[in-house]
Design a protein around this motif. Sequence first.
Motif, short mmCIF file in Angstrom:
data_model
loop_
_atom_site.label_atom_id
_atom_site.label_comp_id
_atom_site.label_asym_id
_atom_site.label_seq_id
_atom_site.Cartn_x
_atom_site.Cartn_y
_atom_site.Cartn_z
N LEU A 131 0.86 -1.19 0.00
CA LEU A 131 0.00 0.00 0.00
C LEU A 131 0.89 1.23 0.00
O LEU A 131 1.75 1.38 0.87
N LEU A 132 0.67 2.11 -0.96
CA LEU A 132 1.40 3.36 -1.06
C LEU A 132 0.45 4.51 -0.70
O LEU A 132 -0.61 4.64 -1.31
N ILE A 133 0.83 5.30 0.28
CA ILE A 133 0.04 6.46 0.69
C ILE A 133 0.86 7.72 0.48
O ILE A 133 2.02 7.79 0.90
N VAL A 134 0.26 8.70 -0.17
CA VAL A 134 0.88 10.02 -0.32
C VAL A 134 -0.09 11.04 0.25
O VAL A 134 -1.24 11.12 -0.20
N ASP A 135 0.36 11.79 1.25
CA ASP A 135 -0.54 12.79 1.83
C ASP A 135 0.26 13.83 2.60
O ASP A 135 1.48 13.74 2.71
N PHE A 136 -0.46 14.79 3.16
CA PHE A 136 0.18 15.89 3.87
C PHE A 136 0.54 15.54 5.31
O PHE A 136 -0.20 14.79 5.97
N ALA A 137 1.63 16.10 5.79
CA ALA A 137 1.90 16.12 7.22
C ALA A 137 0.94 17.14 7.85
O ALA A 137 0.34 17.95 7.14
N PRO A 138 0.78 17.13 9.17
CA PRO A 138 -0.13 18.09 9.81
C PRO A 138 0.22 19.54 9.44
O PRO A 138 1.39 19.91 9.39
N GLU A 150 -0.49 3.80 13.31
CA GLU A 150 -1.53 3.06 14.04
C GLU A 150 -2.55 2.45 13.08
O GLU A 150 -2.95 1.29 13.23
N TRP A 151 -2.96 3.23 12.09
CA TRP A 151 -3.94 2.71 11.13
C TRP A 151 -3.36 1.60 10.27
O TRP A 151 -4.05 0.62 9.97
N LEU A 152 -2.10 1.73 9.88
CA LEU A 152 -1.47 0.67 9.10
C LEU A 152 -1.36 -0.61 9.92
O LEU A 152 -1.67 -1.70 9.42
N ALA A 153 -0.92 -0.48 11.16
CA ALA A 153 -0.80 -1.67 12.03
C ALA A 153 -2.16 -2.32 12.23
O ALA A 153 -2.27 -3.56 12.23
N GLY A 154 -3.20 -1.51 12.41
CA GLY A 154 -4.54 -2.05 12.60
C GLY A 154 -5.05 -2.80 11.39
O GLY A 154 -5.93 -3.67 11.50
N ALA A 155 -4.52 -2.48 10.22
CA ALA A 155 -4.91 -3.16 8.98
C ALA A 155 -3.93 -4.27 8.60
O ALA A 155 -3.98 -4.79 7.48
N HIS A 156 -3.04 -4.64 9.53
CA HIS A 156 -2.04 -5.70 9.32
C HIS A 156 -1.09 -5.35 8.17
O HIS A 156 -0.74 -6.20 7.35
N LEU A 157 -0.69 -4.09 8.14
CA LEU A 157 0.29 -3.63 7.18
C LEU A 157 1.55 -3.23 7.94
O LEU A 157 1.50 -2.46 8.89
N THR A 199 3.57 -3.03 3.68
CA THR A 199 3.35 -4.36 3.08
C THR A 199 2.34 -5.16 3.90
O THR A 199 2.38 -5.15 5.13
N LYS A 200 1.45 -5.85 3.21
CA LYS A 200 0.44 -6.66 3.89
C LYS A 200 1.11 -7.88 4.52
O LYS A 200 1.80 -8.65 3.84
N ASP A 201 0.88 -8.03 5.81
CA ASP A 201 1.51 -9.10 6.59
C ASP A 201 0.66 -10.36 6.50
O ASP A 201 -0.39 -10.44 7.14
N SER A 202 1.11 -11.34 5.75
CA SER A 202 0.33 -12.55 5.55
C SER A 202 0.19 -13.36 6.84
O SER A 202 -0.84 -13.99 7.09
N VAL A 203 1.21 -13.34 7.71
CA VAL A 203 1.15 -14.09 8.96
C VAL A 203 0.11 -13.49 9.90
O VAL A 203 -0.74 -14.19 10.45
#
Length: 322
Positions: A253-260, A284-291, A312-316
């Motif tokens: 997953l590639l995310i491009v966005d602004f810093a605060p 936190e959001w990436l970890a919650g989605a198993h990335l 990267t998506k964590d298959s385990v």
Amino acid sequence: MNETLNLEGMMREARALADSTRLRIANLLARAQLNVTELCSIVGQSQPGISRHLKILVEAGLISRQRDGNWALYHLPPQQLRRTLAGDLIARLDPADTQIALDLARLAEVQSQRAAQAQAYFRRAAGEWDSIRRLYIDEAKVEAALQRQLPAGPLGEIVDIGTGTGRILGLLAERAERGIGIDTSREMLSVARANLERQGLRNVEVRHGDMAQLPLPSNAFDLATLHMVLHYAADPARAISEAARVLRPGGRLLIVDFAPHKEERLRAEHAHRWLGFADGAISEWLAGAHLGGTRSEQLPADPLTVIVYLATKDSVAMAQAS
């Protein structure tokens, strides 16, 4: 299953929820992130009253408060539901109850108004979208950083979520086996189709869809991109989770966005829902989605800094969660 609480913690939560208005607010915040003005319109009470109820719920640890420019957004995230008394009570609320049903209907109206405002902006901006974006971001630098983050060679099957004019889809098409762009704005999709056809690309297509509920199967793509769209999301965590869902194990997953930042004009003039994101929130959001395995690159500028994330998506982890 809810976590255990000591007596003091249980009583603090019980006192906070021993009020019908606060229980109604908690029920709403379990479903959406809302600001004080939105809660006032749904619950039908004054701003001082709603603010007082929110303060009590925050102090009891039942809801979270996130500062976003001049706004404060409140939410009862899933982890709070699982480990607090609020989760038990909300689960037992009858959705057919007259007051609860009215609250949920008004919530749907607020969410519909949000979506309509964003869609109206995108309809107005569709024809000039790329030139509008260039007013506050050096796209050449961002696209160079995007390419640096991605692995060399073929990218497999890709999905560009919130594709807009199709620019990123066109940029990556040469390395993609197949590409799909998703957007909620039919006007944007018309522009994207014309742009991609002009480039003579035959391995890409665009479809109408919502980033919070992608019209795509699970485990189907090798790369998903969220390029300058997360700040429009009503629920960024859900958008990231949906992106993760459609990725194959090991997909990226590639995310491009602004810093605060503090550019309130982007909210007022360009329908931005969020004024950038802190690294901690994205992590936190990436970890919650198993990335996992996240790496990032900052592109500092004044007044807006852009950050490129690749995870990267964590298959385990996905197997353990299923």
